[in-house]
Design an enzyme around this catalytic site. Structure first.
Site, short mmCIF file in Angstrom:
data_model
loop_
_atom_site.label_atom_id
_atom_site.label_comp_id
_atom_site.label_asym_id
_atom_site.label_seq_id
_atom_site.Cartn_x
_atom_site.Cartn_y
_atom_site.Cartn_z
N CYS A 14 -14.20 8.32 -48.55
CA CYS A 14 -12.85 8.35 -47.80
C CYS A 14 -11.63 9.16 -47.94
O CYS A 14 -11.16 9.81 -47.84
CB CYS A 14 -11.52 7.32 -48.00
SG CYS A 14 -12.36 5.61 -48.24
N ALA A 15 -12.53 10.29 -46.59
CA ALA A 15 -12.73 12.33 -47.30
C ALA A 15 -11.37 12.80 -47.05
O ALA A 15 -11.22 13.76 -47.14
CB ALA A 15 -14.05 12.59 -47.03
N ALA A 16 -11.60 12.54 -45.14
CA ALA A 16 -10.25 13.60 -45.15
C ALA A 16 -8.98 13.16 -44.94
O ALA A 16 -8.64 12.62 -45.21
CB ALA A 16 -10.19 13.14 -43.16
N PRO A 17 -7.67 14.12 -45.20
CA PRO A 17 -8.83 15.75 -44.12
C PRO A 17 -9.37 16.97 -45.56
O PRO A 17 -10.44 17.68 -44.58
CB PRO A 17 -7.68 16.46 -43.85
CG PRO A 17 -6.55 16.18 -45.70
CD PRO A 17 -6.66 14.91 -45.66
N GLY A 18 -9.60 16.27 -46.50
CA GLY A 18 -11.07 17.57 -47.32
C GLY A 18 -10.75 18.18 -48.42
O GLY A 18 -11.59 18.63 -48.86
N GLY A 19 -9.25 17.69 -49.06
CA GLY A 19 -8.80 18.27 -49.99
C GLY A 19 -9.37 17.92 -51.24
O GLY A 19 -9.68 18.96 -52.01
N ARG B 148 -10.34 12.67 -37.74
CA ARG B 148 -10.28 12.59 -38.67
C ARG B 148 -12.05 13.52 -39.18
O ARG B 148 -11.48 14.64 -40.02
CB ARG B 148 -10.06 11.90 -39.61
CG ARG B 148 -7.34 11.22 -39.42
CD ARG B 148 -7.55 10.10 -39.90
NE ARG B 148 -7.86 10.72 -41.54
CZ ARG B 148 -6.96 10.92 -42.41
NH1 ARG B 148 -6.18 11.02 -41.93
NH2 ARG B 148 -7.11 10.64 -43.23
N ASP C 112 -10.85 7.75 -52.71
CA ASP C 112 -9.86 7.30 -52.09
C ASP C 112 -9.51 6.73 -51.11
O ASP C 112 -9.32 7.06 -49.91
CB ASP C 112 -9.59 8.94 -51.97
CG ASP C 112 -7.89 9.78 -51.82
OD1 ASP C 112 -6.90 9.40 -52.70
OD2 ASP C 112 -7.02 10.28 -50.95
N CYS D 74 -2.56 7.09 -53.42
CA CYS D 74 -1.29 7.68 -53.51
C CYS D 74 -0.54 6.48 -53.33
O CYS D 74 0.73 6.76 -52.13
CB CYS D 74 -1.25 8.67 -52.48
SG CYS D 74 -1.38 7.83 -50.39
#
Length: 454
Positions: free
Chosen positions: A109-114, A138, A178, A231
């Site tokens: 669940c990678a966006a936005p890429g941090g 996204r 994530d 989060c």
């Protein structure tokens, strides 16, 4: 900030004596962080050239707090990919998953890429990273951030976890989930998350998180690590998700995470099952450290089926197909790009070695975008510019970060320079930022229109 009434009641019941300190944290300014992109510059080098007022983030070696007045998102160094702006607590996840060069890693669940770009910085362009995002818009942002950081070994997909699990069964060494969550830990950073919150949504998130974990678990090799993060503060989405998952999947065990001072342990008393090891997960609270809320668990797959043989993606072997690119490479490059090439229409990519077939998958970025093969000519991509450095090219043109010329370049203006005609790697203070093509005394600007400063 006006917090939802149900949320405050819930947190008061959970935190008891700590509740007043927790509530007070919402009156403080959110913490701003950036993470140095060590694929392009070392931490010490960045500290020496940084125009910002930086303070070390204790739990991540490449991370720094910055002041809001600095505005690093509007600086030429940002466009050159020297750092990624990332919430400080979120940086802990990349430290915990701790990928190694050469491994196969999935960011589901990678966006936005941090977290994807953090993982990539630790793998030093070696191995494979599949970065997936289910929402198309996204996924494009994710791909752009991967490109800006000059990363070669990332494939960006736009798939459901279910479809990915059919393609990559027992395949990855490390997986990051994530998970989409109720976002309680981001209320201070993102007030919209506060307005969208409800107890009902917390329950919906929990069910979705368990479904995602089920798909992720089937893609992990035996002996592999699955890191789960959110989060949010809700035990339903954190300790209870992990407890239910481990209870239903006895081939997984909870690993102990080395927590930084100020991080809390997961709470076994906030679960229903009372699964052993929940205290080995970690919680990050905004009233205890300088960051937002996070929960992180690390799971090890201790039993299961072995990885199977897969169909490998066919690469281009006919040099005639690559004629225009090879002429560009001979004329303007010093270093060769690894030759695992594929074409998507006119677009040429270099893909990670031994990549499995991508048939039937929605692909946003199948590897490093090298450029476009047009009729009788080749045009290099912006991604290639950000991957290369001046030692890789025959011609480069360097611009000072404080000059009007770098502003002109980022706005898309042509520049007046002297030199040999052809393609130039444009740099800011020695770090690549894009292409220009010199004809006469005019360097035609090839900075992408969609990225240009207004």
């Amino acid at each position: 900030m006006e917090l939802p009434k149900d949320f405050k009641e819930k947190m008061q019941n959970l935190l008891n004596d700590e509740y007043d300190d927790f509530l007070s944290s919402y009156n403080e300014n959110k913490k701003q962080g950036l993470r140095v992109n060590t694929l392009k510059i070392s931490v010490d080098q960045f500290k020496n050239i940084s125009p910002f007022e930086l303070e070390k983030i204790p739990w991540v070696s490449e991370g720094f707090f910055y002041k809001e007045k600095d505005k690093p998102g509007k600086h030429p160094y940002h466009e050159a990919g020297l750092y990624y702006i990332q919430e400080p607590s979120a940086m802990a996840v990349g430290e915990i998953i701790s990928p190694n060069p050469g491994e196969k890693v999935l960011d589901l669940c990678a966006a936005p890429g941090g977290k994807t770009t953090h993982i990539a910085s630790k793998m030093n362009q070696e191995g494979l990273i599949v970065a997936n995002e289910i929402h198309p818009s996204r996924a494009k942002i994710l791909s752009q951030n991967v490109e800006r950081m000059g990363i070669k070994n990332v494939i960006v997909t736009n798939e459901t976890p279910e479809n990915l699990s059919k393609k990559f069964e027992n395949y990855f060494d490390k997986i990051l989930v994530d998970a989409p969550c109720s976002g309680e830990g981001m209320f201070r950073k993102n007030p919209e998350a506060c307005s969208e919150w409800s107890l009902k949504n917390v329950c919906l998130c929990k069910e979705r998180q368990l479904d995602i974990l089920k798909c992720a678990s089937s893609m992990l090799k035996v002996g592999g690590r699955l890191v789960y993060s959110t989060c949010t503060f809700s035990p339903e989405e954190n300790e209870q998700v992990i407890s239910e998952f481990v209870k239903e999947n006895t081939n997984f065990e909870i690993e102990k995470i080395s927590a930084y001072h100020g991080f809390d342990k997961g709470r076994k008393d906030w679960t229903k099952e009372g699964v052993e090891g929940i205290e080995n997960t970690i919680r990050i609270w905004p009233h205890k450290i300088a960051g937002e809320g996070h929960y992180i668990a690390s799971l090890r797959k201790i039993d299961g089926e072995d990885s199977k043989t897969r169909k490998i993606l066919k690469t281009i072997t006919d040099k005639k197909v690559l004629k225009d690119y090879l002429e560009f490479e001979k004329e303007f490059l010093v270093s060769r790009i690894d030759g695992n090439y594929i074409l998507f229409g006119e677009e040429l990519y270099s893909i990670p070695k031994d990549m499995v077939s991508l048939d039937g998958m929605k692909i946003v970025r199948p590897g490093l975008h090298i450029g476009t093969i047009k009729k009788n000519r080749f045009e290099p991509s912006h991604a290639l510019a950000l991957y290369l450095n001046k030692l890789d090219v025959k011609y480069s043109y360097n611009i000072d970060k404080d000059s009007q010329q770098i502003i002109d370049y980022l706005k898309g203006h042509a520049l007046k320079i002297n030199g040999q005609k052809g393609w130039y790697l444009v740099e800011v203070d020695g770090y690549s930022i894009g292409w220009g093509k010199l004809s006469g005394d005019t360097l035609k600007n090839h900075y992408p229109k969609g990225l240009r400063w207004i």
